[in-house]
Design an enzyme around this catalytic site. Structure first.
Site, PDB file in Angstrom:
ATOM      1  N   TYR A   1       0.744  -1.190   0.082  1.00  0.00           N
ATOM      2  CA  TYR A   1       0.021   0.064  -0.084  1.00  0.00           C
ATOM      3  C   TYR A   1       0.917   1.183  -0.094  1.00  0.00           C
ATOM      4  CZ  TYR A   1      -2.923  -4.034   1.843  1.00  0.00           C
ATOM      5  OH  TYR A   1      -3.377  -5.144   2.014  1.00  0.00           O
TER       6      TYR A   1
ATOM      7  N   ASP B   1     -12.623 -17.905   7.566  1.00  0.00           N
ATOM      8  CA  ASP B   1     -11.325 -17.466   6.925  1.00  0.00           C
ATOM      9  C   ASP B   1     -10.768 -17.173   8.525  1.00  0.00           C
ATOM     10  OD1 ASP B   1      -8.963 -15.874   6.592  1.00  0.00           O
ATOM     11  OD2 ASP B   1      -9.992 -14.588   5.368  1.00  0.00           O
TER      12      ASP B   1
ATOM     13  N   TYR C   1     -11.967  -8.508   6.447  1.00  0.00           N
ATOM     14  CA  TYR C   1     -10.876  -8.484   5.623  1.00  0.00           C
ATOM     15  C   TYR C   1     -10.534 -10.027   5.227  1.00  0.00           C
ATOM     16  CZ  TYR C   1      -6.385  -8.014   3.335  1.00  0.00           C
ATOM     17  OH  TYR C   1      -5.284  -8.006   2.569  1.00  0.00           O
TER      18      TYR C   1
ATOM     19  N   LYS D   1      -1.016 -17.261   7.007  1.00  0.00           N
ATOM     20  CA  LYS D   1      -0.207 -16.680   7.874  1.00  0.00           C
ATOM     21  C   LYS D   1       0.684 -17.623   8.818  1.00  0.00           C
ATOM     22  CE  LYS D   1      -2.084 -11.959   7.543  1.00  0.00           C
ATOM     23  NZ  LYS D   1      -3.281 -11.657   7.267  1.00  0.00           N
TER      24      LYS D   1
HETATM   25  C1  LIG Z   1      -3.841 -11.511   6.074  1.00  0.00           C
HETATM   26  C2  LIG Z   1      -5.175 -12.007   5.840  1.00  0.00           C
HETATM   27  C3  LIG Z   1      -5.573 -12.574   4.269  1.00  0.00           C
HETATM   28  C4  LIG Z   1      -4.669 -12.458   3.128  1.00  0.00           C
HETATM   29  O1  LIG Z   1      -3.611 -13.373   3.123  1.00  0.00           O
HETATM   30  P1  LIG Z   1      -2.224 -13.026   2.266  1.00  0.00           P
HETATM   31  O2  LIG Z   1      -1.056 -14.077   2.524  1.00  0.00           O
HETATM   32  O3  LIG Z   1      -1.673 -11.498   2.660  1.00  0.00           O
HETATM   33  O4  LIG Z   1      -2.775 -12.968   0.805  1.00  0.00           O
HETATM   34  C5  LIG Z   1      -6.961 -13.162   4.337  1.00  0.00           C
HETATM   35  N1  LIG Z   1      -7.937 -13.217   5.224  1.00  0.00           N
HETATM   36  C6  LIG Z   1      -7.326 -12.920   6.448  1.00  0.00           C
HETATM   37  C7  LIG Z   1      -8.189 -12.809   7.815  1.00  0.00           C
HETATM   38  C8  LIG Z   1      -6.235 -12.352   6.789  1.00  0.00           C
HETATM   39  O5  LIG Z   1      -5.861 -11.776   7.924  1.00  0.00           O
END
Ligand SMILES: *Cc1c(COP(=O)(O)O)cnc(C)c1O
Length: 426
Positions: free
Chosen positions: A18, A247, A146, A276
């Protein structure tokens, strides 16, 4: 290369997250990292409060993960996953199926969190197509959510803070329910669930799935919400025929006090995204798990196959790092580790409550959030944190930390006191 040339070339050549070339944000050159410390090229050492964006579970330069990667490099670093398989991938799948909520039995290895979300969305679409309901193509997501930066993922991020205004014309249009209004420890009754229920009742015939971050909404607002809301969401998905996509890319691997945040509500999603912390922060790897019903549905369909296959799918080095990281995690008493960090974050961040610019302080598991009344100037405050010997990177009104699990009492006390001190003087 000397530091000045390095920084000049960086400004000339490289995008950062960003960022802008017209007004490049300051970046700090790193030469090494060890345990919870990131070492800058001028020799200063910073306590990492961010776990490098949730990833570095066991600290930097962990001997067991280092060794696992070295061993794997000498066998095979990469081989295509089309037509081949290998032990690192199979062991990882076994571990993930055993560790994740009941019923998630099938594993798709993806290369990043965003891609694992793309995979989850495609799974949901292919599932309904194969069930003879091809009109179920829309997703329901939550405000303040997100899910990543690629197109499919971006389209289910918060429509206001999630870049939708820039790309709206090129994105699928999905539906958004209000962010859960009941906090983690607050009662959640019908009135809190009603907005979600109404949207589902109204639109279920065209909805493929509900996608959400269980319990903790991360990059979209660092909000914690009630397990009862998540339970109700699961029940509504069952009642109205929506798949539930959880997620857990940020919340997974103990961060919220449970191995996976879904466990706070005792639910299993139909599809689960992980990323992550999966490799302990060593390299990029993500996974999308689904239950047998979803897998079977997809494979019974007209395509007969699931249509996704990244070049670096199941990369052996990344799988070896993930296997080592998961072994370290599960072979320790991680629950009491997380509980200790939680208690210390509560105590250490409590003094921030008294500052006039602080709206709220909240802590869950290893996640500590200080929400300000107004956005902070990141470049300015970042320098102050670095001067205090800590690495904290706020966004908007949110100053937050989620340190590596290996942080000790003294380091954590330094982190929280530095944080409160900087906020008191800014
Ligand atoms: C960081 C994140 C993503 C995206 O993961 P990237 O490895 O950056 O593509 C998706 N969902 C959540 C909840 C996240 O914290």
């Amino acid at each position: 290369m000397d530091t000045d040339s390095l920084l000049a070339l960086d400004r000339q050549l490289l995008w950062h997250p960003y960022s802008s070339f017209n007004n490049p944000p300051p970046v700090y050159p790193v030469r090494a990292a060890q345990g919870v410390y990131i070492e800058l090229s001028d020799g200063r050492k910073l306590i990492d409060g961010m776990s490098s964006w949730w990833c570095v579970l066991h600290g930097y330069n962990h001997p067991a993960i280092n060794q696992a990667i070295k061993d794997q490099v000498d066998k095979v670093s990469h081989v295509m996953f089309g037509g081949f398989t290998h032990e690192p991938a199979v062991s990882l799948a076994q571990k993930l199926v055993a560790l994740t909520p009941e019923g998630l039995n099938k594993v798709f290895l993806a290369d990043s969190g965003s891609v694992s979300v793309e995979v989850a969305l495609k799974m949901a679409l292919q599932f309904w197509r194969s069930k003879g309901q091809p009109q179920k193509t829309r997703m329901l997501a939550l405000h303040n959510g997100y899910h990543g930066d690629t197109f499919g993922a971006m389209a289910v991020c918060d429509p206001v803070t999630g870049m939708h205004h820039l790309f709206a014309d090129a994105m699928p249009q999905h539906l958004f329910a209000p962010s859960p209004s009941c906090g983690f420890n607050e009662p959640c009754d019908d009135e809190h669930i009603q907005p979600l229920r109404e949207l589902i009742q109204q639109h279920h015939t065209t909805l493929a799935a509900l996608i959400l971050e269980p319990i903790v909404q991360g990059a979209g607002g660092m909000r914690f919400y009630s397990p009862q809301y998540l339970k109700a969401a699961r029940a509504l998905c069952d009642e109205y025929g929506l798949l539930l996509i959880a997620d857990e890319i940020a919340t997974g691997f103990g961060r919220t006090g449970k191995m996976f945040a879904c466990e706070h509500a005792g639910i299993s999603p139909d599809i689960l995204c992980l990323g992550k912390g999966l490799t302990g922060g060593y390299m990029t790897l993500a996974a999308t798990l689904c239950n047998d019903r979803v897998a079977q549905g997809i494979c019974d369909g007209e395509a007969g196959v699931f249509m996704h296959g990244p070049t670096f799918m199941g990369n052996p080095l990344a799988c070896a790092a993930a296997n080592a990281s998961l072994t370290i995690l599960t072979e320790q008493d991680w629950q009491s580790r997380v509980a200790t960090i939680e208690q210390q974050l509560r105590e250490g961040l409590a003094p921030c409550r008294d500052l006039p610019e602080v709206a709220e302080v909240r802590v869950l598991g290893t996640i500590g959030v200080v929400e300000m009344t107004a956005p902070v100037d990141m470049a300015v405050i970042q320098r102050k944190f670095v001067d205090q010997g800590v690495w904290v990177r706020p966004f908007g009104r949110l100053v937050y930390v989620m340190p590596p699990l290996i942080i000790n009492d003294k380091e954590l006390a330094l982190l929280t006191s530095a944080l409160c001190r900087v906020l008191a003087n800014s």
